[in-house]
Design an enzyme around this catalytic site. Sequence first.
Site, PDB file in Angstrom:
ATOM      1  NE  ARG A  36       1.036  -1.093   7.564  1.00  0.00           N
ATOM      2  CZ  ARG A  36       1.229  -0.225   6.583  1.00  0.00           C
ATOM      3  NH1 ARG A  36       0.338   0.744   6.377  1.00  0.00           N
ATOM      4  NH2 ARG A  36       2.279  -0.293   5.815  1.00  0.00           N
TER       5      ARG A  36
ATOM      6  NE  ARG B 287       6.592   0.091   2.277  1.00  0.00           N
ATOM      7  CZ  ARG B 287       5.765  -0.373   3.214  1.00  0.00           C
ATOM      8  NH1 ARG B 287       6.161  -1.255   4.089  1.00  0.00           N
ATOM      9  NH2 ARG B 287       4.532   0.068   3.269  1.00  0.00           N
TER      10      ARG B 287
END
Length: 190
Positions: free
Chosen positions: A128, A146
């Site tokens: 991405r 994350r």
Amino acid sequence: MTNLILFGPPGSGKGTQAAGLIDKYQLVHISTGDLFRYEMGNNTPLGLKAKAYMAEGRLVPDEVTIGMLRNKVEAHPEASGFIFDGFPRTIPQAEALDQLLAGMNTGISGLIALEVDEEEIVKRILKRGESSGRPDDNDEAIIRKRIDVYKNETSPVFDFYAASGKSHSIPGVGSVADIFDRLCATIDGL
């Protein structure tokens, strides 16, 4: 009214799947990221509060975020339901969401978690990152951080809703269509 929490780690496909679910079930999509951008971009009272906290490097308090959610929900009295994306991230936020919806004589129908292993998530987010323009999508160390934050801070929300039989988990791997079919089968069984 169908109120869903689409749940899973970053890169699990929540955004991709939300679009199809919104159309199929005529749900209003509520993304906290979109809410913050709207409220701050329009300098609403809540947006100004959020900006002030962020300018000081502090987290925006839950009551400000819940206020934004309340505004969005109340702006759509015709809705047949909502799909919450990116919220709740903590148990106190889940409790606040439940209280908000109870005040409207409704509640969460189900939380559906997309299960994807960490290596697949890293691969997806790096891919991405080739087109997203987000620097955090190009740094594997940040991506793994994350994921750790999700595991440590957000995943307990699954257990919170599991206690009332509302949490469901489906494999978030395979084709977009296959994952969508699994989601729909779960939603139709709620």
